[in-house]
Design a protein around this motif. Sequence first.
Motif, PDB file in Angstrom:
ATOM      1  N   VAL A   1       0.990   4.051  -2.831  1.00 38.81           N
ATOM      2  CA  VAL A   1       0.855   5.489  -2.586  1.00 38.81           C
ATOM      3  C   VAL A   1       2.039   6.238  -3.199  1.00 38.81           C
ATOM      4  CG1 VAL A   1       0.824   7.271  -0.799  1.00 38.81           C
ATOM      5  CG2 VAL A   1      -0.545   5.189  -0.512  1.00 38.81           C
ATOM      6  N   SER A   2       3.262   5.666  -2.976  1.00 41.39           N
ATOM      7  CA  SER A   2       4.458   6.298  -3.537  1.00 41.39           C
ATOM      8  C   SER A   2       4.413   6.290  -5.058  1.00 41.39           C
ATOM      9  CB  SER A   2       5.713   5.569  -3.039  1.00 41.39           C
ATOM     10  OG  SER A   2       5.819   5.629  -1.638  1.00 41.39           O
ATOM     11  N   LEU A   3       3.930   5.141  -5.605  1.00 37.24           N
ATOM     12  CA  LEU A   3       3.848   5.041  -7.060  1.00 37.24           C
ATOM     13  C   LEU A   3       2.842   6.038  -7.620  1.00 37.24           C
ATOM     14  CD1 LEU A   3       4.707   3.578  -9.630  1.00 37.24           C
ATOM     15  CD2 LEU A   3       2.898   1.897  -9.209  1.00 37.24           C
ATOM     16  N   ASP A   4       1.694   6.161  -6.934  1.00 36.94           N
ATOM     17  CA  ASP A   4       0.697   7.137  -7.380  1.00 36.94           C
ATOM     18  C   ASP A   4       1.272   8.551  -7.340  1.00 36.94           C
ATOM     19  OD1 ASP A   4      -1.097   5.115  -7.759  1.00 36.94           O
ATOM     20  OD2 ASP A   4      -2.110   5.372  -5.835  1.00 36.94           O
ATOM     21  N   SER A   5       1.998   8.836  -6.245  1.00 33.41           N
ATOM     22  CA  SER A   5       2.618  10.155  -6.129  1.00 33.41           C
ATOM     23  C   SER A   5       3.667  10.351  -7.219  1.00 33.41           C
ATOM     24  CB  SER A   5       3.255  10.306  -4.740  1.00 33.41           C
ATOM     25  OG  SER A   5       3.945  11.533  -4.639  1.00 33.41           O
ATOM     26  N   LEU A   6       4.449   9.275  -7.466  1.00 35.33           N
ATOM     27  CA  LEU A   6       5.471   9.355  -8.512  1.00 35.33           C
ATOM     28  C   LEU A   6       4.833   9.555  -9.887  1.00 35.33           C
ATOM     29  CD1 LEU A   6       8.443   9.133  -9.307  1.00 35.33           C
ATOM     30  CD2 LEU A   6       8.158   6.659  -9.452  1.00 35.33           C
ATOM     31  N   MET A   7       3.726   8.839 -10.138  1.00 35.25           N
ATOM     32  CA  MET A   7       3.051   8.991 -11.422  1.00 35.25           C
ATOM     33  C   MET A   7       2.525  10.410 -11.589  1.00 35.25           C
ATOM     34  SD  MET A   7       3.378   6.243 -13.111  1.00 35.25           S
ATOM     35  CE  MET A   7       2.173   6.581 -14.398  1.00 35.25           C
ATOM     36  N   ARG A   8       1.956  10.957 -10.511  1.00 35.97           N
ATOM     37  CA  ARG A   8       1.480  12.339 -10.585  1.00 35.97           C
ATOM     38  C   ARG A   8       2.646  13.297 -10.839  1.00 35.97           C
ATOM     39  NH1 ARG A   8      -1.759  10.543  -6.211  1.00 35.97           N
ATOM     40  NH2 ARG A   8      -0.266  11.442  -4.744  1.00 35.97           N
ATOM     41  N   ASP A   9       3.774  12.998 -10.151  1.00 40.25           N
ATOM     42  CA  ASP A   9       4.951  13.840 -10.337  1.00 40.25           C
ATOM     43  C   ASP A   9       5.472  13.734 -11.771  1.00 40.25           C
ATOM     44  OD1 ASP A   9       7.068  15.548  -9.185  1.00 40.25           O
ATOM     45  OD2 ASP A   9       8.361  13.842  -9.655  1.00 40.25           O
ATOM     46  N   ILE A  10       5.456  12.486 -12.312  1.00 45.09           N
ATOM     47  CA  ILE A  10       5.904  12.288 -13.700  1.00 45.09           C
ATOM     48  C   ILE A  10       4.981  13.019 -14.666  1.00 45.09           C
ATOM     49  CG2 ILE A  10       6.151  10.564 -15.528  1.00 45.09           C
ATOM     50  CD1 ILE A  10       7.171   8.620 -13.424  1.00 45.09           C
ATOM     51  N   GLU A  11       3.682  12.907 -14.436  1.00 42.95           N
ATOM     52  CA  GLU A  11       2.729  13.601 -15.303  1.00 42.95           C
ATOM     53  C   GLU A  11       2.941  15.110 -15.241  1.00 42.95           C
ATOM     54  OE1 GLU A  11      -1.097  12.364 -14.010  1.00 42.95           O
ATOM     55  OE2 GLU A  11      -0.936  10.336 -14.876  1.00 42.95           O
ATOM     56  N   MET A  12       3.188  15.615 -14.015  1.00 41.40           N
ATOM     57  CA  MET A  12       3.423  17.042 -13.871  1.00 41.40           C
ATOM     58  C   MET A  12       4.715  17.448 -14.591  1.00 41.40           C
ATOM     59  SD  MET A  12       3.847  19.311 -10.388  1.00 41.40           S
ATOM     60  CE  MET A  12       5.438  18.549 -10.027  1.00 41.40           C
ATOM     61  N   ARG A  13       5.760  16.595 -14.417  1.00 41.41           N
ATOM     62  CA  ARG A  13       7.034  16.882 -15.078  1.00 41.41           C
ATOM     63  C   ARG A  13       6.888  16.822 -16.596  1.00 41.41           C
ATOM     64  NH1 ARG A  13      11.687  16.643 -11.863  1.00 41.41           N
ATOM     65  NH2 ARG A  13      11.255  16.172  -9.670  1.00 41.41           N
TER      66      ARG A  13
ATOM     67  N   ASN B   1       0.831  -1.209   0.000  1.00 40.41           N
ATOM     68  CA  ASN B   1       0.000   0.000   0.000  1.00 40.41           C
ATOM     69  C   ASN B   1       0.866   1.259   0.000  1.00 40.41           C
ATOM     70  OD1 ASN B   1      -2.436  -1.419   0.007  1.00 40.41           O
ATOM     71  ND2 ASN B   1      -2.505  -1.539   2.232  1.00 40.41           N
ATOM     72  N   ASP B   2       1.952   1.206   0.819  1.00 41.83           N
ATOM     73  CA  ASP B   2       2.868   2.354   0.842  1.00 41.83           C
ATOM     74  C   ASP B   2       3.504   2.559  -0.530  1.00 41.83           C
ATOM     75  OD1 ASP B   2       2.250   2.672   3.499  1.00 41.83           O
ATOM     76  OD2 ASP B   2       4.046   1.669   4.247  1.00 41.83           O
TER      77      ASP B   2
END
Length: 305
Positions: free
Chosen positions: A121-133, A117-118
Amino acid sequence: MIFIFAWLLSSCVPTKKYEELDKRYRSADRKVTQLQKSNEYNEKVIADLEQKAALLENLREELNETKQKLASLEGSHQQLQKSYDNALVEKDKLITTYSEDMAAFSRELATKEKDLNDQKVSLDSLMRDIEMRERKLTQLRDESNQQKEQMDMLKSTITEALNSFSKTDLSIREKDGKIYVSLSQELLFAKGSNVIDNQGRKALIQLASVLRDNREININVEGHTDSDGTPFRNWQLSVERATAVVQILTANGLNPERIIASGRAFYSPVAPNDTEENKNLNRRTEIILEPNLEILYKLFENEGS
């Protein structure tokens, strides 16, 4: 018996005795008959008893065999009971071990689920960060392309505006996304002077008229000399000449906040200072035009925040 009876008759035995004897005879005969019957019965009984005795013996033998088998079975039963008891003990141990293993497995599974789960969550955050980047990168790419198009258009406009000047006096080139407008000393200054002549002033005014419409361009004016004279004088002269160029540009509408004046003396030559021809190439003033990177910096700052 018949002979005895006949003898008795012929012996003229008195009638009374005869009758008594006859009576005895008959009684004896009945007893004999009874004895014979009793004997036959006894023989049958004995035969039956002997048969039963034989049967009993067989039963006794079978009983002994059964006892032996029973004893053997009891031994086997005891062995089986012992094995069963041992199996129960082993089963209890296995159940205990299994229960402990299952508890450990459950704890490990819970830990792994939490880690998963952690990680999610990290992957979701990373994906959002990648999308933002990726969005930032697209914006940067678009902005960079727009600036390149702008610089290409600016170069073309400057070239067209200054095409009346000879290539030996004025040259335009593009390098590393910047536009270099190089003006020779002969076009701008007399030797050793920092006063711009009329032909140079005309070129700078025409350049200023083009740059006024490009407000997102930063300007760096660099003065350059040859190696003749002292280093201090060359530093001073290169800065004075750059400042003189800036004065004309700002006087013709360019924002001073966008302009930098700097002197490089003879420390950035374009040719060795070994001949008069090469020295003439080094005596120059370069107006370096570069896109305003403030928008790109803001994109980077927003990405970092």
